[in-house]
Scaffold this active site. Structure first.
Site, short mmCIF file in Angstrom:
data_model
loop_
_atom_site.label_atom_id
_atom_site.label_comp_id
_atom_site.label_asym_id
_atom_site.label_seq_id
_atom_site.Cartn_x
_atom_site.Cartn_y
_atom_site.Cartn_z
N ASP A 511 43.47 44.69 60.78
CA ASP A 511 43.89 45.93 61.43
C ASP A 511 45.41 45.95 61.52
O ASP A 511 46.09 44.94 61.32
CB ASP A 511 43.25 46.04 62.82
CG ASP A 511 43.59 44.86 63.71
OD1 ASP A 511 44.76 44.73 64.09
OD2 ASP A 511 42.69 44.04 64.04
N GLU A 591 40.72 25.28 31.55
CA GLU A 591 40.83 26.12 32.76
C GLU A 591 42.19 25.94 33.42
O GLU A 591 42.79 26.91 33.90
CB GLU A 591 39.71 25.76 33.74
CG GLU A 591 38.34 26.28 33.30
CD GLU A 591 37.21 25.76 34.18
OE1 GLU A 591 36.27 26.53 34.45
OE2 GLU A 591 37.25 24.57 34.58
#
Ligand code: GLA
Length: 704
Positions: A511, A591
Site C-alpha cells: 500500500d 544456467e
C-alpha cells in the site's frame, strides 16, 4: 464544490478539467421521505438526502453513507456540517505520525473548514493538489472545540458524490499467494463495500479502488481512482442511491474503531489519493505510477538503481549456516548478483516458524560465527548484505514473550488467536516501539547492513492493549499502525541509507503507506512466473513496477510445481525489483551463464523499466492465451515489449498486440531482427509474434 444558501458544502463536479461554475448541475426536487433541514422547512425541494455532499454528516437527514460519525457528550450521534471558511496556501504541511504524499514544487493546499456548532466540532477538509501528476490528495482533521470529550466512530479520508452516471467498480481482491486480482462489475443499487479488518491493508482487499464508466477500456474512457495511503484497517464504500447518484467514501475501517477526542484535541485521518483520467485505465495507472515514483517513494531511492539480490528463503528456508550462505554468496558474485539477503531463521531460537520471533539476537551457534563476521565476508566478495526482520511479531516460545506477556495484543479473558504460531506485539505501546528500535539498532550498529526485509506474517485479531483503558480499546488498531510508522520513521532517520523492503507474507501490506518508507515491497510469496503475470498486472493498476519485488525462483516452482524456462522467469521478474531466490549451487553452468546475461539485460533496461511509462497491452478476457506489456522511455524514443504465452495451442493464431505510447511519425528499429517500423504502424497496425512452440515461451523486443 460550492456553498449553497443553507451553508452546506455541496460537491458539484469531479472530472475532466473545466474552469466553469458547475453549480448548474445541481437540481432541487421534493423526493418523498427525504426531509428538509429546519431552516429550510418551507422549501420541500431542499434535502441533504438528495444533494451531493463534499463530506457527509450523519443522523441529520442524509440517509446515504456518512463520512463522519461522532458520539457527543450528551450521547447524540448527529453530525450536521456547515461551511465555515477556507484558505489556500502554497506547499503542504506533513501529517503528524502518518505517511503523506510529499510536496512537489507545484503543490498547493486548500483547507475548507466545516463546523457542527451544536457540538462545537470543526472538520477541516484538506486538499493537496499535484498538477503534474494530476492528483488530488484528501484528508480530514477533526478538532474538538467543546469542553466535553467526544467519541469519533467514523472518520473518512474522502467522500465523493457522483451526481449522475452509471459506473463500474474495479477492486483488487486476493489471498496469500494471489494478491491484487482485479474484479470489475456494475455497481448495483445500495451499498457495496470492500476493506480489511485484519489490522493490515491485506492480501484480501487492497486499499485502492477504481470507479469508471461502463465503456471505459484500458485506453479510452473516464475513470476515477481512490487509493488510501494507509496500512491498517481500511474501508472503501459505494452507495448508489434512490436517484442513481453514487457516493464513494474511503478511510479507516469504522468497524471496531473509536477514538476519544478530548477538548482541544484533533484527529487526523490518513490521506486518500484521488485521480481522474479520461484516457482509460492505463491513463489512470500512469497518474498513480507518477505520484508514487515522484512524491511517495523517498527521494533517496527515486533514481537509485536497486541492487540485484539473491534471497536465501526459497534457497535454504531455515536450513543454513554461515558456510552455506557464503557458498551462495560466492556463486552469486560469480553471476554478477549484487546483494545477498539472509531471510528468516538467523535469530533467537528459530529453526522453524514456531519460535523465536521477538528475540532479535543473532543465533551464533547456528550460524557458526557472528553476524558481523558473516556480513564482512560477504562484503569482501563485493556484495551488499541484507537481513530479514519481522519486528511486529512475537512467538509464545521466545524470551521476549516470557518476560513481557503483556506486550502482545490479547484479550485478557480469552485464549489468543494464533496464526503461524505467533502473536502480534502491541505497537500502540511506546515501550514496545522503543524495545524494537533498540533491538534492531544493536544489530544495525554492529553489522554492515544495506537492506532490511520487513515482514508481517499474520492477520491481527484480539485488538486489545494492556496499556489502554476500556474506553480506548477501539483505538488499538489505528494506534498499532501509528506505532509501526513511528518505528519505521525512527529507523530511517537514524539510517537514511538503509533500504527497507516491505513484505507481509508476500504482498499483504502492499500500500501507499508502506511505500512512503519502503521503496519496494515483496509482491507475493507466489514466485511462479505465470501466476506472477496476473499478480503483477493486477498490482500495476495502482502501483509502479519499480515498487514490486520480483525474483527468479527455481523450476519446478515451489508453490505450484510448474516448470517454466529461465528465460520467461527472467522476463517476468525483470518487470519488478529484480532478484533471485533459488539455490545457486543447484544451477548448471549453462544456467549460470544465462543468469549472467539476464543481469546484463536487467542493467541495460533497468532505467527504462523503472522510469519509463508502463502499458498493459492485453486483457485476460480478450487474450486468455498470452499476456503482454511494455515500457516506453519518457522521450518516447525507446520501448521494451514483453509477451508471455500462458497457453500454447497447436496450429494456433499468432499472438498480436497494438503497441502504445510511441511517436507515430518516428522510425523504430527492432535491433534483434534488423527491422524497422513507424510508430504509427506499431500502434495502429500492431505487431504479431512468431514463436517457437513450447510451454510458457516468451519474447522480449527492444525498439529504439
Ligand atoms: C514470509 C515472506 C517470505 C519469507 C518468509 C519467512 O512468508 O513473504 O518471503 O521471508 O516469510 O518466514
Amino acid at each position: 464544490m460550492g456553498v449553497d444558501n443553507a451553508g452546506v458544502l455541496l460537491h458539484l463536479y469531479y472530472g475532466r478539467k473545466t474552469d466553469a461554475d458547475m453549480s448548474y448541475l445541481i437540481r432541487y426536487t421534493d423526493r418523498g421521505f427525504s426531509g428538509n433541514p429546519y431552516a429550510l422547512r418551507t422549501n420541500r425541494g431542499y434535502s441533504l438526502d438528495t444533494l451531493p455532499q463534499e463530506y457527509s454528516g450523519s443522523g441529520v437527514g442524509d440517509y446515504r453513507l456518512p463520512a463522519v460519525q461522532v458520539v457527543s457528550g450528551n450521547g447524540s450521534r448527529s453530525v450536521d456540517l456547515r461551511y465555515a471558511g477556507f484558505r489556500i496556501t502554497k506547499g503542504r504541511e506533513p501529517l503528524q505520525g502518518l505517511p503523506f504524499v510529499r510536496a512537489s514544487e507545484k503543490t498547493e493546499t486548500l483547507v475548507v473548514t466545516l463546523r457542527d456548532s451544536a457540538i462545537d466540532l470543526d472538520i477541516q477538509l484538506l486538499y493537496h493538489v499535484y498538477p503534474d501528476e494530476d492528483v488530488i490528495v484528501r484528508s480530514a482533521r477533526i478538532t474538538n472545540n467543546s469542553s466535553k470529550t467526544v467519541m469519533i466512530e467514523k472518520a473518512a479520508s474522502a467522500c465523493v458524490d457522483f451526481l449522475y452516471g452509471n459506473y463500474d467498480v474495479i477492486h483488487f481482491h486476493g489471498r496469500h499467494c494471489m494478491e491484487r486480482m482485479q474484479e470489475r462489475f456494475a455497481l448495483p443499487r445500495g451499498i457495496t463495500s470492500f476493506g480489511s479488518r485484519r489490522g493490515m491493508s491485506s492480501h484480501h482487499s487492497n486499499p485502492f479502488v477504481i470507479l469508471c464508466d461502463r465503456h471505459t477500456t484500458e485506453n479510452t474512457g473516464d475513470s476515477y481512482g481512490c487509493m488510501l495511503m494507509y496500512s491498517g484497517n481500511h474501508h472503501e464504500e459505494f452507495e448508489v442511491d434512490q436517484a442513481g447518484s453514487t457516493r464513494l467514501v474511503s478511510g479507516i475501517h469504522p468497524d471496531g474503531f473509536s477514538w476519544m477526542l478530548a477538548p482541544e484535541e484533533a484527529f487526523e485521518t490518513p490521506e486518500a489519493i484521488l485521480s481522474f483520467s479520461a484516457d482509460g485505465l492505463n491513463g489512470l495507472s500512469r497518474h498513480y505510477h507518477d505520484i508514487i515514483r515522484k512524491q511517495i517513494i523517498a527521494p533517496r531511492w527515486q533514481q537509485a538503481r536497486r541492487p540485484v539480490l539473491i534471497n536465501s528463503w526459497e534457497a535454504a528456508y531455515f536450513d543454513f549456516d554461515a558456510q552455506k550462505i557464503l557458498r551462495f554468496a560466492n556463486a552469486a558474485r560469480d553471476m554478477d548478483i549484487e546483494m545477498l539477503v539472509l531471510d528468516d531463521g538467523w535469530f533467537g531460537k528459530r529453526n522453524d516458524d514456531n519460535s523465536g520471533l521477538g528475540d532479535w539476537t543473532v543465533n551464533e551457534h547456528k550460524l557458526g560465527c557472528t553476524m558481523k563476521e558473516l556480513s564482512d565476508r560477504i562484503h569482501d566478495l563485493g556484495l551488499k548484505f541484507g537481513l530479514w526482520f519481522e519486528p511486529e511479531m512475537v512467538n509464545e516460545d521466545s524470551d521476549l514473550f516470557r518476560s513481557h506477556p503483556e506486550w502482545a495484543l490479547r484479550d485478557p479473558d480469552r485464549e489468543p488467536m494464533l496464526a503461524r504460531n505467533q502473536l502480534v506485539l502491541d505497537m500502540s505501546r511506546q515501550d514496545v516501539v522503543d524495545y524494537l528500535f533498540s533491538a534492531m539498532c544493536s544489530i544495525l550498529d554492529s553489522t554492515r547492513i544495506e537492506y532490511v526485509k520487513w515482514d508481517f506474517n499474520r492477520s491481527i485479531a484480539n485488538f486489545y492493549s494492556h496499556a489502554l483503558p476500556a474506553s480506548r480499546q477501539g483505538e488499538v488498531a489505528h494506534r498499532f499502525i501509528l506505532g509501526t510508522y513511528q518505528l519505521l520513521e525512527k529507523l530511517l532517520s537514524r539510517y537514511p541509507d538503509l533500504m527497507i523492503e516491505g513484505c507481509s507474507g508476500g504482498g499483504g501490506r502492499f500500500d501507499a503507506g508502506m511505500l512512503y518508507y519502503c521503496p519496494q515491497i515483496w509482491c507475493s510469496d507466489d514466485t511462479d512466473p505465470i501466476e506472477r503475470l496476473e499478480i503483477q498486472r493486477g498490482t500495476s493498476y495502482g502501483y509502479p513496477v519499480s515498487t514490486m519485488g520480483a525474483h527468479v525462483s527455481a523450476s519446478p516452482n515451489h508453490q505450484t510445481g510448474r516448470a517454466v524456462s529461465l528465460h520467461t522467469r527472467g522476463i517476468v521478474a525483470q518487470s519488478g525489483t529484480f532478484g533471485y531466490e533459488l539455490n545457486p549451487e543447484k544451477l548448471s553452468d549453462a544456467e549460470k551463464e544465462e543468469i549472467k546475461k539476464q543481469i546484463r539485460d536487467y542493467h541495460r533496461y533497468a532505467d527504462l523499466i523503472a522510469h519509463g511509462t508502463y502499458y498493459r497491452l492485453t486483457e485476460p478476457s480478450d487474450t486468455p492465451d498470452y499476456c503482454a506489456w511494455m515500457f516506453v522511455s519518457q522521450d518516447r524514443t525507446e520501448a521494451l515489449v514483453n509477451l508471455v504465452m500462458t497457453h500454447v495451442r497447436a496450429n494456433g493464431p499468432f499472438p498480436f498486440v497494438k503497441l502504445q505510447g510511441l511517436l507515430p511519425e518516428r522510425i523504430y528499429h527492432l535491433q534483434e531482427q534488423s527491422q524497422q517500423f513507424t510508430g504509427a504502424s506499431l500502434m495502429y497496425g500492431g505487431y504479431s509474434f512468431q514463436l517457437s512452440p513450447g510451454d510458457y515461451c516468451s519474447v522480449q523486443l527492444h525498439f529504439t
